[in-house]
Scaffold this motif. Structure first.
Motif, PDB file in Angstrom:
ATOM      1  N   THR A 187       4.693  -4.659  -4.312  1.00 53.81           N
ATOM      2  CA  THR A 187       4.201  -5.954  -4.772  1.00 53.81           C
ATOM      3  C   THR A 187       3.527  -5.829  -6.133  1.00 53.81           C
ATOM      4  O   THR A 187       3.674  -6.707  -6.999  1.00 53.81           O
ATOM      5  CB  THR A 187       3.220  -6.557  -3.760  1.00 53.81           C
ATOM      6  N   HIS A 188       2.819  -4.738  -6.342  1.00 53.38           N
ATOM      7  CA  HIS A 188       2.163  -4.517  -7.628  1.00 53.38           C
ATOM      8  C   HIS A 188       3.204  -4.283  -8.730  1.00 53.38           C
ATOM      9  O   HIS A 188       3.013  -4.712  -9.876  1.00 53.38           O
ATOM     10  CB  HIS A 188       1.194  -3.339  -7.529  1.00 53.38           C
ATOM     11  N   SER A 247       0.827  -1.204   0.000  1.00 50.72           N
ATOM     12  CA  SER A 247       0.000   0.000   0.000  1.00 50.72           C
ATOM     13  C   SER A 247       0.860   1.252   0.000  1.00 50.72           C
ATOM     14  O   SER A 247       2.063   1.203   0.273  1.00 50.72           O
ATOM     15  CB  SER A 247      -0.928   0.014   1.226  1.00 50.72           C
ATOM     16  N   THR A 248       0.224   2.375  -0.313  1.00 50.64           N
ATOM     17  CA  THR A 248       0.876   3.680  -0.307  1.00 50.64           C
ATOM     18  C   THR A 248       0.156   4.563   0.698  1.00 50.64           C
ATOM     19  O   THR A 248      -1.048   4.794   0.572  1.00 50.64           O
ATOM     20  CB  THR A 248       0.826   4.327  -1.705  1.00 50.64           C
ATOM     21  N   GLY A 249       0.887   5.008   1.715  1.00 49.28           N
ATOM     22  CA  GLY A 249       0.310   5.882   2.734  1.00 49.28           C
ATOM     23  C   GLY A 249       0.793   7.304   2.545  1.00 49.28           C
ATOM     24  O   GLY A 249       1.946   7.539   2.172  1.00 49.28           O
ATOM     25  N   VAL A 250      -0.092   8.254   2.792  1.00 47.72           N
ATOM     26  CA  VAL A 250       0.228   9.672   2.619  1.00 47.72           C
ATOM     27  C   VAL A 250      -0.108  10.426   3.897  1.00 47.72           C
ATOM     28  O   VAL A 250      -1.181  10.241   4.476  1.00 47.72           O
ATOM     29  CB  VAL A 250      -0.551  10.279   1.434  1.00 47.72           C
ATOM     30  N   GLY A 251       0.829  11.252   4.333  1.00 47.71           N
ATOM     31  CA  GLY A 251       0.579  12.153   5.451  1.00 47.71           C
ATOM     32  C   GLY A 251       0.931  13.566   5.037  1.00 47.71           C
ATOM     33  O   GLY A 251       2.001  13.801   4.458  1.00 47.71           O
ATOM     34  N   ILE A 252       0.044  14.512   5.292  1.00 51.74           N
ATOM     35  CA  ILE A 252       0.290  15.913   4.961  1.00 51.74           C
ATOM     36  C   ILE A 252       0.688  16.645   6.234  1.00 51.74           C
ATOM     37  O   ILE A 252      -0.045  16.622   7.236  1.00 51.74           O
ATOM     38  CB  ILE A 252      -0.950  16.564   4.327  1.00 51.74           C
ATOM     39  N   PHE A 253       1.849  17.289   6.183  1.00 50.46           N
ATOM     40  CA  PHE A 253       2.363  18.015   7.349  1.00 50.46           C
ATOM     41  C   PHE A 253       2.403  19.511   7.052  1.00 50.46           C
ATOM     42  O   PHE A 253       2.876  19.938   6.002  1.00 50.46           O
ATOM     43  CB  PHE A 253       3.772  17.521   7.701  1.00 50.46           C
ATOM     44  N   ARG A 254       1.884  20.269   7.995  1.00 51.99           N
ATOM     45  CA  ARG A 254       1.938  21.726   7.926  1.00 51.99           C
ATOM     46  C   ARG A 254       2.416  22.234   9.281  1.00 51.99           C
ATOM     47  O   ARG A 254       1.843  21.884  10.312  1.00 51.99           O
ATOM     48  CB  ARG A 254       0.572  22.327   7.584  1.00 51.99           C
ATOM     49  N   GLY A 255       3.487  23.005   9.250  1.00 47.08           N
ATOM     50  CA  GLY A 255       4.051  23.484  10.502  1.00 47.08           C
ATOM     51  C   GLY A 255       4.532  22.362  11.403  1.00 47.08           C
ATOM     52  O   GLY A 255       4.571  22.509  12.632  1.00 47.08           O
ATOM     53  N   GLY A 256       4.909  21.247  10.806  1.00 51.18           N
ATOM     54  CA  GLY A 256       5.387  20.113  11.576  1.00 51.18           C
ATOM     55  C   GLY A 256       4.295  19.245  12.155  1.00 51.18           C
ATOM     56  O   GLY A 256       4.579  18.230  12.799  1.00 51.18           O
ATOM     57  N   GLU A 257       3.037  19.599  11.918  1.00 56.75           N
ATOM     58  CA  GLU A 257       1.906  18.840  12.452  1.00 56.75           C
ATOM     59  C   GLU A 257       1.232  18.024  11.358  1.00 56.75           C
ATOM     60  O   GLU A 257       1.060  18.496  10.224  1.00 56.75           O
ATOM     61  CB  GLU A 257       0.873  19.797  13.079  1.00 56.75           C
ATOM     62  N   LEU A 258       0.843  16.812  11.693  1.00 54.94           N
ATOM     63  CA  LEU A 258       0.119  15.948  10.754  1.00 54.94           C
ATOM     64  C   LEU A 258      -1.334  16.413  10.687  1.00 54.94           C
ATOM     65  O   LEU A 258      -2.062  16.345  11.669  1.00 54.94           O
ATOM     66  CB  LEU A 258       0.188  14.499  11.227  1.00 54.94           C
TER      67      LEU A 258
END
Length: 289
Positions: free
Chosen positions: A191-192, A169-180
């Motif tokens: 695997t794909h 899988s592909t996980g994404v986290g958006i950080f702004r000002g160091g905060e998630l």
């Protein structure tokens, strides 16, 4: 060359600079130290925390000192986890127990506490299975966290889109000002890419994985559609962060041309790091300090 450190990751990093700035330089130095500690304990270092990444293709253990610097790293190939779900409990347990035993022997310690991460989108019951794997391997105190937060502990982003491309899988986290501020996860990863390569070459998946690890450059054209699919997932999971740079983590991005292909698809600044397979397990361990 030792398994897991060959460094497809280093080869990619030679062709694509890591992200600019002091924080990224520190992250690159951290990952280079992890590669130096692969099955070779850092002399004089005192272990303080342990992180274990139950990946789809590779299970990795990282031990860090009180400063969060790696002092021991090891890995085992495994197919015990798929899309963040433990599909072979005993296989995952055996890989973890083997990594634990070798780390204890190399460092002269007993590992009773460790962290383990899971994709952010998996149900709580599946995430708990990761904890049960470590407990079954003899680790009494297990801390669960998501892979995006773990990777952030290694990269220390301020403003950016952190993408953890694993086997399933592909996980994404958006950080702004160091905060998630946002996290998401979708199927599709290393695997794909193996499946695409196996079909293109007419070989089995294990052989495709081996060839991809050894030298992916000759297969860039075959793998490109799979990498484009990963880019499409990144775009879909970060629609309100078009202005932020993308930072790639995970073993699946250790493929020739991955950064360039994803950057072209997204039309955005994309950065890759050396030895990116170690980003998440290093972050897991650092989170426990």
């Amino acid at each position: 060359m030792a398994f897991g450190v060959r460094v497809i990751g280093a080869a990619v990093a030679d062709r694509a600079a890591t992200a600019p700035g002091a924080a990224s330089a520190r992250a690159a130095a951290l990952l280079n130290r992890a590669a130096a500690a692969f099955r070779q304990p850092i002399a004089g270092a005192k272990p303080a925390a342990v992180g274990i990444d139950l990946g789809t293709a590779t299970c990795v253990i990282v031990v860090v000192d009180a400063n969060g610097d790696p002092v021991w790293v090891d890995a085992r190939p495994t197919a015990a986890v798929r899309d963040g779900v433990v599909v072979d409990f005993f296989g995952a347990r055996d890989a973890t127990a083997s990594l634990k035993a070798d780390a204890e022997a190399a460092l002269g310690i007993e590992i009773t506490r460790a962290g383990v991460a899971h994709p952010p989108g998996v149900p709580a019951s599946d995430a708990a299975a990761c904890r049960f794997v470590l407990e079954s391997a003899g680790i009494e105190d297990v801390i669960l966290l998501d892979e995006v937060s773990a990777a952030q502990a290694a990269l220390d982003l301020v403003d950016g889109v952190l993408v953890d491309v694993g086997g399933g899988s592909t996980g994404v986290g958006i950080f702004r000002g160091g905060e998630l501020v946002h996290v998401d996860d979708r199927p599709g990863g290393g695997t794909h890419l193996d499946l695409i390569l196996a079909g293109g070459l007419g070989v089995d998946v294990a052989e495709a994985e081996r060839r991809k690890r050894d030298d992916s450059a000759p297969y860039r054209g075959i793998l490109k559609p799979g990498i484009q699919r990963i880019a499409a997932s990144i775009a879909a999971m970060s629609p309100d962060a078009d202005e932020l740079p993308v930072h790639l983590a995970g073993g699946a991005v250790m493929v020739d041309g991955a950064r360039e292909i994803i950057a072209a698809e997204l039309g955005r600044e994309v950065h890759i790091y050396p030895h990116s397979l170690f980003i998440t397990p290093v972050g897991i361990a650092r989170t426990l300090l």
